[in-house]
Write an enzyme that holds these catalytic residues in place. Structure first.
Site, PDB file in Angstrom:
ATOM      1  CD  GLN A   1      -6.047  29.572   9.489  1.00  0.00           C
ATOM      2  OE1 GLN A   1      -5.789  30.240  10.477  1.00  0.00           O
ATOM      3  NE2 GLN A   1      -5.398  28.456   9.210  1.00  0.00           N
TER       4      GLN A   1
ATOM      5  CG  HIS B   1      -9.211  33.968   9.241  1.00  0.00           C
ATOM      6  ND1 HIS B   1      -8.179  34.893   9.230  1.00  0.00           N
ATOM      7  CD2 HIS B   1      -8.942  33.138  10.297  1.00  0.00           C
ATOM      8  CE1 HIS B   1      -7.350  34.634  10.230  1.00  0.00           C
ATOM      9  NE2 HIS B   1      -7.786  33.586  10.882  1.00  0.00           N
TER      10      HIS B   1
ATOM     11  CB  CYS C   1      -8.135  27.863  11.196  1.00  0.00           C
ATOM     12  SG  CYS C   1      -9.701  27.978  12.067  1.00  0.00           S
TER      13      CYS C   1
ATOM     14  NE  ARG D   1      -2.654  32.694   9.496  1.00  0.00           N
ATOM     15  CZ  ARG D   1      -3.471  33.217  10.417  1.00  0.00           C
ATOM     16  NH1 ARG D   1      -4.137  32.438  11.232  1.00  0.00           N
ATOM     17  NH2 ARG D   1      -3.658  34.527  10.487  1.00  0.00           N
TER      18      ARG D   1
ATOM     19  NE  ARG E   1      -8.146  37.903  14.522  1.00  0.00           N
ATOM     20  CZ  ARG E   1      -7.844  36.631  14.793  1.00  0.00           C
ATOM     21  NH1 ARG E   1      -8.080  36.137  15.991  1.00  0.00           N
ATOM     22  NH2 ARG E   1      -7.305  35.851  13.879  1.00  0.00           N
TER      23      ARG E   1
ATOM     24  CG  ASP F   1     -13.080  27.513  12.368  1.00  0.00           C
ATOM     25  OD1 ASP F   1     -12.495  27.470  13.462  1.00  0.00           O
ATOM     26  OD2 ASP F   1     -13.427  28.588  11.824  1.00  0.00           O
TER      27      ASP F   1
HETATM   28  N1   CP Z   1      -6.209  30.714  13.252  1.00  0.00           N
HETATM   29  C1   CP Z   1      -6.166  31.925  13.853  1.00  0.00           C
HETATM   30  O1   CP Z   1      -6.408  32.962  13.234  1.00  0.00           O
HETATM   31  O2   CP Z   1      -5.840  31.892  15.167  1.00  0.00           O
HETATM   32  P1   CP Z   1      -5.893  33.111  16.183  1.00  0.00           P
HETATM   33  O3   CP Z   1      -7.341  33.446  16.381  1.00  0.00           O
HETATM   34  O4   CP Z   1      -5.233  32.620  17.420  1.00  0.00           O
HETATM   35  O5   CP Z   1      -5.169  34.270  15.555  1.00  0.00           O
HETATM   36  N1  NVA Z   2     -14.091  30.959  12.769  1.00  0.00           N
HETATM   37  C1  NVA Z   2     -13.197  31.267  13.854  1.00  0.00           C
HETATM   38  C2  NVA Z   2     -11.804  31.340  13.373  1.00  0.00           C
HETATM   39  C3  NVA Z   2     -10.783  31.620  14.435  1.00  0.00           C
HETATM   40  C4  NVA Z   2      -9.395  31.702  13.893  1.00  0.00           C
HETATM   41  C5  NVA Z   2     -13.637  32.556  14.520  1.00  0.00           C
HETATM   42  O1  NVA Z   2     -13.973  33.503  13.803  1.00  0.00           O
HETATM   43  O2  NVA Z   2     -13.659  32.616  15.736  1.00  0.00           O
END
Ligand code: CP
Ligand code: NVA
Length: 313
Positions: free
Chosen positions: A140, A137, A272, A300, A110, A232
Site C-alpha cells: 500500500q 501494509h 488506502c 497499487r 495476506r 484509514d
Molecule cells: N488498500 C487495500 O489493500 O485494499 P484491499 O483490502 O481491498 O486489498
Molecule cells: N488498516 C486496514 C487496511 C485495509 C487495506 C485493515 O487492516 O483493515
C-alpha cells in the site's frame, strides 16, 4: 542500480529496503505505468512463473492488482482463500510454506499475525510478499509514495499527516518516512498509538536519514499546513468488534472539510481504501477535488508490477 540485487528477495516491509532501492522501485513503477498508458505491455519478465495469493482476509485492491500485474507481466496467478488452506489450523504454517515453495515461484500473503508471514518467509525460499498483515501494509505504502511523487513532484519537503488509528498502514508509513527522510506527523488518540517498538526504531533510523516523525495527539494542530492528508479505517479487519468503542475516541480525527480548512491550500487527501464513508472520512472529502484516492488505488497495480519484475524475473 544493479537490478540483480532485488532478485529472489522477500518484501515483508519497506524497512528491509534501502532508500536507493525504494527510489529504484518507484522509478521502475513510473516507467511501467508510462508504457502501460501507451498500451505497451511487451515485456513479459514473469513468463513461465506462477504466483500464489494466499489470503486470510478479504481484499479488492490487493488481490486484483496482484492478479492483473502478474498477467500483464506474462505470468500466472491463483488465489487461495482461508477456507482452503486453514493456515496454522488445518496444518502448520511451516508445512504450508514448504509445500508451496516446491510448487510456485512466488507468494503474496495476506494474514493476521505478522509472525505467520515471517515463518512462511523462513521456510520458503521463493520470494514472499506481504499483502497486508496486522502489523504492516508495505505494498500500500509503495503505491502511496508513487502517488505523492506524481501529484506533488517530490516526496521530501512535504508535510504528510496521518490521522486516525495507529494501524498497519501507519506502521508502514512510519518506516517509509524514516528510510526516505520524510516529514510525517502522526495524529492518533493516545489509546490507539502505534507500536512503541516500531516508533522508537523509526526515530533512530529517521535521525540518520534526516526524517522528522512527530506524534501530535491534537488533530487540529497535526494537520496545520499539511500538503498530504492520509487516513484509514478506524477498525481494521479483525478489529470489527471494537468498532463502536473506537468511534467514540476517533471521531475528532475524522477527515472532513472543517479539519481540512487548516491544511495547506494545495493539499491532497489519501486513503488506502476501503473507506467507511461518514466515519474516518466524509463523502464530501472523499469525492472532492483534493481527493486522489482512486489514482492511489490504481497505483497499487503499477507499484506491484515494479516489485514483481524486480524480485521475480
Ligand atoms: N488498500 C487495500 O489493500 O485494499 P484491499 O483490502 O481491498 O486489498
Ligand atoms: N488498516 C486496514 C487496511 C485495509 C487495506 C485493515 O487492516 O483493515
Amino acid at each position: 542500480m544493479d537490478r540483480k540485487r532485488f532478485r529472489g528477495r522477500d518484501f515483508l516491509d519497506l524497512v528491509d529496503y534501502s532508500r536507493e532501492e525504494i527510489h529504484y522501485l518507484l522509478d521502475t513503477a513510473c516507467e511501467l505505468k508510462r508504457l502501460d498508458m501507451m498500451g505497451i505491455r511487451d515485456e513479459k519478465p514473469l513468463k513461465g512463473k506462477i504466483v500464489a495469493l494466499l489470503f486470510e482476509k478479504p481484499s479488492l485492491r490487493t488481490r486484483v492488482s496482484f492478479e492483473v500485474a502478474v498477467r500483464h507481466l506474462g505470468g500466472e496467478s491463483f488465489y487461495l482463500g482461508s477456507q482452503e488452506v486453514g493456515l496454522g489450523q488445518r496444518e502448520a504454517v511451516k508445512d504450508v510454506a514448504q509445500v508451496l515453495d516446491r510448487m510456485v515461484d512466488g507468494l503474496v500473503i495476506r494474514t493476521f499475525a505478522h509472525e505467520n508471514l515471517l515463518e512462511i518467509a523462513r521456510f520458503a525460499s521463493i520470494p514472499v510478499i506481504n499483502g497486508l498483515s496486522d502489523l504492516y501494509h508495505p505494498c500500500q505504502v509503495l503505491g502511496d509514495l508513487l502517488t505523492i511523487q506524481e501529484k506533488k513532484g517530490k516526496l521530501r519537503g512535504l508535510k504528510i499527516c496521518f490521522l486516525g488509528d495507529g494501524n498497519n498502514v501507519c506502521h508502514s508509513w512510519i518506516n517509509a518516512a524514516s528510510i526516505l527522510g520524510l516529514e510525517l506527523v502522526v495524529s492518533t488518540p493516545e489509546r490507539y498509538r502505534i507500536s512503541s517498538q516500531i516508533w522508537e526504531e523509526a526515530q533512530e533510523r529517521g535521525k540518520k536519514n534526516g526524517a522528522r516523525i512527530i506524534y501530535e495527539v491534537d488533530p487540529q494542530k497535526a494537520i496545520e499546513g499539511a500538503e498530504v492528508v492520509y487516513t484509514d479505517v478506524w477498525a481494521s479487519m479483525g478489529k470489527e468488534a471494537e468498532k463502536e468503542e473506537r468511534k467514540v475516541f476517533l471521531q475528532p480525527y475524522q477527515v472532513n472539510s472543517h479539519l481540512l480548512s487548516k491544511a495547506s491550500p494545495d493539499f491532497i487527501v489519501m486513503h488506502c481504501m476501503p473507506a467507511k464513508r461518514g466515519e474516518e472520512i466524509t463523502d464530501e472529502v472523499m469525492d472532492g477535488p483534493h481527493s486522489v484516492v482512486v489514482d492511489e488505488a490504481e497505483n497499487r497495480l503499477h507499484a506491484q508490477k515494479a516489485l514483481l519484475t524486480l524480485i521475480l524475473s
